[in-house]
Design a protein around this motif. Structure first.
Motif, PDB file in Angstrom:
ATOM      1  N   GLU A 108      -0.419 -52.122  -9.937  1.00 55.77           N
ATOM      2  CA  GLU A 108       0.855 -53.180  -9.976  1.00 55.77           C
ATOM      3  C   GLU A 108       2.107 -52.832  -9.245  1.00 55.77           C
ATOM      4  OE1 GLU A 108       2.360 -52.599 -14.354  1.00 55.77           O
ATOM      5  OE2 GLU A 108       3.883 -53.617 -12.980  1.00 55.77           O
ATOM      6  N   LEU A 109       2.874 -53.893  -8.802  1.00 48.80           N
ATOM      7  CA  LEU A 109       4.332 -53.572  -8.033  1.00 48.80           C
ATOM      8  C   LEU A 109       4.814 -52.666  -8.757  1.00 48.80           C
ATOM      9  CD1 LEU A 109       4.887 -57.436  -7.577  1.00 48.80           C
ATOM     10  CD2 LEU A 109       4.645 -55.709  -5.731  1.00 48.80           C
ATOM     11  N   HIS A 110       5.370 -51.195  -7.850  1.00 47.35           N
ATOM     12  CA  HIS A 110       5.911 -50.264  -8.340  1.00 47.35           C
ATOM     13  C   HIS A 110       6.384 -49.408  -7.148  1.00 47.35           C
ATOM     14  CE1 HIS A 110       2.304 -48.492  -6.615  1.00 47.35           C
ATOM     15  NE2 HIS A 110       2.965 -47.458  -6.800  1.00 47.35           N
ATOM     16  N   TRP A 111       7.226 -48.532  -7.682  1.00 46.06           N
ATOM     17  CA  TRP A 111       7.724 -47.477  -6.641  1.00 46.06           C
ATOM     18  C   TRP A 111       8.128 -46.108  -7.525  1.00 46.06           C
ATOM     19  CZ3 TRP A 111      11.755 -51.037  -8.085  1.00 46.06           C
ATOM     20  CH2 TRP A 111      12.640 -50.477  -8.880  1.00 46.06           C
ATOM     21  N   THR A 128       1.356 -54.549  -0.172  1.00 45.97           N
ATOM     22  CA  THR A 128       2.451 -55.031   0.178  1.00 45.97           C
ATOM     23  C   THR A 128       3.622 -54.170   0.106  1.00 45.97           C
ATOM     24  OG1 THR A 128       3.235 -55.833  -2.282  1.00 45.97           O
ATOM     25  CG2 THR A 128       1.385 -57.157  -1.179  1.00 45.97           C
ATOM     26  N   GLY A 129       4.586 -54.471   0.685  1.00 47.35           N
ATOM     27  CA  GLY A 129       5.860 -53.648   0.405  1.00 47.35           C
ATOM     28  C   GLY A 129       7.357 -54.391   0.944  1.00 47.35           C
ATOM     29  N   LEU A 130       8.244 -53.597   0.494  1.00 43.01           N
ATOM     30  CA  LEU A 130       9.610 -54.418   0.870  1.00 43.01           C
ATOM     31  C   LEU A 130      10.394 -53.446   1.607  1.00 43.01           C
ATOM     32  CD1 LEU A 130      10.824 -57.104   0.277  1.00 43.01           C
ATOM     33  CD2 LEU A 130      12.137 -56.024  -1.409  1.00 43.01           C
ATOM     34  N   ASP A 145      -8.019 -46.237   7.270  1.00 42.52           N
ATOM     35  CA  ASP A 145      -6.741 -46.661   7.774  1.00 42.52           C
ATOM     36  C   ASP A 145      -5.812 -45.792   6.766  1.00 42.52           C
ATOM     37  OD1 ASP A 145      -7.559 -48.477   9.477  1.00 42.52           O
ATOM     38  OD2 ASP A 145      -7.175 -50.206   8.563  1.00 42.52           O
ATOM     39  N   LEU A 146      -4.472 -45.714   7.330  1.00 41.89           N
ATOM     40  CA  LEU A 146      -3.375 -45.100   6.580  1.00 41.89           C
ATOM     41  C   LEU A 146      -2.452 -45.856   6.005  1.00 41.89           C
ATOM     42  CD1 LEU A 146      -2.841 -41.975   8.776  1.00 41.89           C
ATOM     43  CD2 LEU A 146      -4.947 -42.000   7.246  1.00 41.89           C
ATOM     44  N   TRP A 147      -1.586 -45.391   5.253  1.00 44.27           N
ATOM     45  CA  TRP A 147      -0.426 -46.198   4.660  1.00 44.27           C
ATOM     46  C   TRP A 147       0.804 -45.057   4.165  1.00 44.27           C
ATOM     47  CZ3 TRP A 147      -4.092 -48.146   1.019  1.00 44.27           C
ATOM     48  CH2 TRP A 147      -3.852 -47.481  -0.134  1.00 44.27           C
ATOM     49  N   TYR A 148       1.952 -45.468   4.429  1.00 43.83           N
ATOM     50  CA  TYR A 148       3.059 -44.631   4.054  1.00 43.83           C
ATOM     51  C   TYR A 148       4.257 -45.450   3.461  1.00 43.83           C
ATOM     52  CZ  TYR A 148       6.568 -40.870   4.306  1.00 43.83           C
ATOM     53  OH  TYR A 148       7.826 -40.131   3.744  1.00 43.83           O
ATOM     54  N   PHE A 149       4.619 -45.266   2.256  1.00 44.18           N
ATOM     55  CA  PHE A 149       5.852 -45.836   1.700  1.00 44.18           C
ATOM     56  C   PHE A 149       7.022 -44.689   1.243  1.00 44.18           C
ATOM     57  CE2 PHE A 149       2.507 -49.289   0.654  1.00 44.18           C
ATOM     58  CZ  PHE A 149       3.118 -50.185   1.295  1.00 44.18           C
ATOM     59  N   PRO A 150       7.852 -44.996   1.998  1.00 42.00           N
ATOM     60  CA  PRO A 150       9.015 -43.852   1.439  1.00 42.00           C
ATOM     61  C   PRO A 150       9.332 -43.951  -0.007  1.00 42.00           C
ATOM     62  CG  PRO A 150       9.539 -45.038   3.393  1.00 42.00           C
ATOM     63  CD  PRO A 150       8.413 -45.866   2.943  1.00 42.00           C
ATOM     64  N   THR A 151      10.208 -43.195  -0.243  1.00 41.83           N
ATOM     65  CA  THR A 151      10.792 -42.940  -1.523  1.00 41.83           C
ATOM     66  C   THR A 151      11.572 -44.141  -2.051  1.00 41.83           C
ATOM     67  OG1 THR A 151      11.138 -40.644  -1.433  1.00 41.83           O
ATOM     68  CG2 THR A 151      12.543 -41.623  -2.936  1.00 41.83           C
ATOM     69  N   GLY A 152      11.029 -44.728  -3.145  1.00 47.89           N
ATOM     70  CA  GLY A 152      12.032 -45.933  -3.761  1.00 47.89           C
ATOM     71  C   GLY A 152      11.843 -47.299  -2.932  1.00 47.89           C
ATOM     72  N   LEU A 184       6.802 -52.737 -12.386  1.00 52.42           N
ATOM     73  CA  LEU A 184       7.650 -54.057 -12.604  1.00 52.42           C
ATOM     74  C   LEU A 184       7.332 -54.370 -14.220  1.00 52.42           C
ATOM     75  CD1 LEU A 184       8.883 -56.733 -11.725  1.00 52.42           C
ATOM     76  CD2 LEU A 184       6.582 -57.448 -11.194  1.00 52.42           C
ATOM     77  N   THR A 185       6.062 -54.469 -14.678  1.00 50.77           N
ATOM     78  CA  THR A 185       5.908 -54.983 -16.082  1.00 50.77           C
ATOM     79  C   THR A 185       6.724 -54.104 -17.243  1.00 50.77           C
ATOM     80  OG1 THR A 185       3.815 -53.848 -16.054  1.00 50.77           O
ATOM     81  CG2 THR A 185       3.704 -56.112 -15.563  1.00 50.77           C
ATOM     82  N   ASP A 186       6.473 -52.692 -16.908  1.00 48.24           N
ATOM     83  CA  ASP A 186       7.340 -51.824 -17.693  1.00 48.24           C
ATOM     84  C   ASP A 186       8.736 -52.245 -17.667  1.00 48.24           C
ATOM     85  OD1 ASP A 186       7.011 -49.901 -19.396  1.00 48.24           O
ATOM     86  OD2 ASP A 186       7.333 -48.251 -17.782  1.00 48.24           O
TER      87      ASP A 186
END
Ligand code: MN
Ligand code: MN
Length: 400
Positions: A108-111, A128-130, A145-152, A184-186
Motif C-alpha cells: 500500500e501507499l506509504h513512505w 507509483t511515487g510523488l 530493473d531497479l527503483w529508488y525512492f528517497p526518504t519521505g 495511508l490506511t494506518d
C-alpha cells in the motif's frame, strides 16, 4: 618466546597457538568428528563452518543471515520478510526486505525515514511515487530493473500479470523495519473522522468505509494500461521529470573477464540513487571475486543464485569463512578485506550494496602491483616473476 608463552601473554590467539603446536586436523581425523547431535542438511550447506579452513581464527562477528530464517508476514495479496540489525547484528548501515505480490496485489501507499533501493527478482510490477514538487511518477518494472525512492517520498508497488512479482528492497539504515512505515490506511485510521471531513471538505458520511486499521499488503484488481494511469495521476501538474526507475539491461557491463562480470550502478548513472550504490556481480564456476576491500562503506550482500564462500579478514589474526546460497544476506564492515569464490557448478550471482553515493573498491593485486616492487618482495618473500604475473588493472573477477 614460544607460542604457548605468547598465547599466555595474550599476544597470540589461542587458535593460532594451537595451530603452531600441532598440525590442523584433516576432515577424516577423529579430532574433526562430530558424533553428537547435529543438523546434517544445515552442516552440508555450511561446510566452512562445519570444518573451517586452517586459515580461519575465531572472534569474527557472524556475517550471514538467510532470508529463509526470517519471519514471513503473510497477507492476502502477498507477503514480506526482512533482514535487519535485529536479525543480523553486524548489519548497521543497511537492511533488506524480500517481498512477494500477486497479480493485482498491492504494497500500500506509504513512505519511510530510510531511502529505498529495489531490484525486481521475478515478474512485473507497477510502481507509483510523488516527487518533492508534488508531481506524479508511474512506471512498469520488469525483472532486473531497479527503483529508488528517497526518504519521505510516498510510493506504492502493485503486482502485474501474469503472476505478480517478487523483489528485494534495500534500505540505507540497518535499523529500518517494514513494520514501521507511514501507511495511508494506518494514518487515516488514527485521525478523527471529523478532522478528515474538515481537511478534505467532504461529508463525514462519505468517509465511513475507510478501513479502521492498516492494510499493508492487500489484493486488488490488476491495473489497466500504464499510459492511462500516468495521465490520470499527472493531472494538470504534468508528470515528474525525475526518473525513480533504472533499466539495468540497457546499461553496458562495467567489466567482463573470463571469470565473470560486474555491473556497477551508483549515482553517476542512476542519478536519483544518492545514498545507495550497487554492484551486480556474476562469477562463473571456478572463478573468484578477487581479494579486495571498500574504503568508503560497509557492504551488504544478497545472493541471487549459485553457491559461494567468502572469507572476511577481521584484523588481529581473526578471519572467518562462511558459505552462501540463493536468498542469503552477507555483510562486510567498512575496509575489511574479503573475496567471494564460486564453489558451485553454476554461475554465482550476487549484489554488493553500499550506503554511499559512489561505488569504491581497492583490489589486493592492484595495491601490490602499484607499490615499489622491492618493498612488496621484502614483505612476502615472493620472486619478481610472481609479482610481475599478478594482474595490474583490477580484473574484479578472476581469472582474467
Ligand atoms: Mn517503501
Ligand atoms: Mn566487496
Amino acid at each position: 618466546m614460544g607460542s604457548a608463552a605468547l598465547a599466555a601473554a595474550g599476544m597470540l590467539s589461542a587458535d593460532a597457538a594451537a595451530q603452531e603446536q600441532k598440525p590442523y586436523p584433516t576432515k577424516d581425523d577423529r579430532s574433526a568428528s562430530a558424533p553428537g547431535p547435529g543438523n546434517k542438511p544445515l552442516d552440508d550447506q555450511n561446510p566452512d563452518s562445519f570444518f573451517p579452513p586452517p586459515s580461519d581464527a575465531g572472534g569474527v562477528q557472524t556475517f550471514k543471515y538467510p532470508f529463509g530464517l526470517s519471519h514471513k508476514r503473510m497477507q492476502e495479496g502477498g507477503w514480506s520478510r526482512e533482514v535487519t540489525i535485529r536479525e543480523l547484528a553486524v548489519s548497521k548501515s543497511i537492511a533488506g526486505v524480500d517481498m512477494r505480490l500477486t497479480a493485482g496485489g498491492i504494497r500500500e501507499l506509504h513512505w519511510h525515514t530510510a531511502a529505498e533501493w529495489a531490484i525486481m527478482l521475478y515478474g512485473n510490477a507497477r510502481i507509483t511515487g510523488l516527487d518533492a514538487e508534488g508531481k506524479s511518477f508511474v512506471a512498469d518494472i520488469t525483472e532486473g530493473d531497479l527503483w529508488y525512492f528517497p526518504t519521505g517520498i510516498p510510493h506504492s508497488i502493485q503486482g502485474l500479470k501474469p503472476d505478480g512479482c517478487e523483489f528485494l528492497l534495500v534500505f540505507d539504515d540497518g535499523n529500518f523495519s517494514e513494520y514501521e512505515t507511514v501507511l495511508l490506511t494506518d494514518w487515516m485510521a488514527h485521525t478523527p473522522h471529523d478532522v478528515l471531513s474538515k481537511n478534505f471538505g467532504v461529508s463525514q458520511q462519505a468517509l465511513d468505509k475507510m478501513p479502521r486499521r492498516e492494510k499493508f499488503i492487500f489484493q486488488a484488481e490488476v491495473p489497466g494500461p500504464l499510459e492511462a494511469d500516468q495521465k490520470a495521476a499527472a493531472g494538470s501538474l504534468g508528470m515528474s521529470t525525475q526518473d525513480f526507475a533504472f533499466r539495468v539491461a540497457q546499461q553496458p557491463i562495467s567489466k567482463r573477464t573470463k571469470g565473470g562480470e560486474v555491473r556497477i550502478i551508483d549515482s553517476s548513472k542512476f542519478k536519483i540513487s544518492t545514498t545507495i550504490a550497487a554492484a551486480i556481480v556474476t562469477v562463473h564456476p571456478g572463478g573468484i571475486r578477487e581479494l579486495h576491500w571498500h574504503p568508503n562503506a560497509d557492504e551488504w550482500q544478497y545472493y541471487i543464485s549459485g553457491a559461494g564462500r567468502m572469507t572476511v579478514f577481521a584484523t588481529g589474526g581473526r578471519a572467518r569463512t562462511m558459505d552462501f546460497q540463493a536468498g542469503d544476506v552477507g555483510y562486510i564492515q567498512k575496509t575489511l578485506p574479503h573475496y567471494v569464490e564460486n564453489t558451485g557448478a553454476t554461475d554465482l550471482k550476487f549484489l554488493e550494496m553500499f550506503k554511499s553515493s559512489s561505488y569504491q573498491d581497492l583490489a589486493l593485486s592492484e595495491w601490490l602491483t602499484h607499490t615499489p616492487p622491492e618493498l612488496v618482495i621484502a614483505h612476502l618473500g615472493i620472486d619478481r616473476a610472481t609479482l610481475e604475473a599478478m594482474p595490474k588493472d583490477e580484473p574484479v573477477v578472476m581469472p582474467k
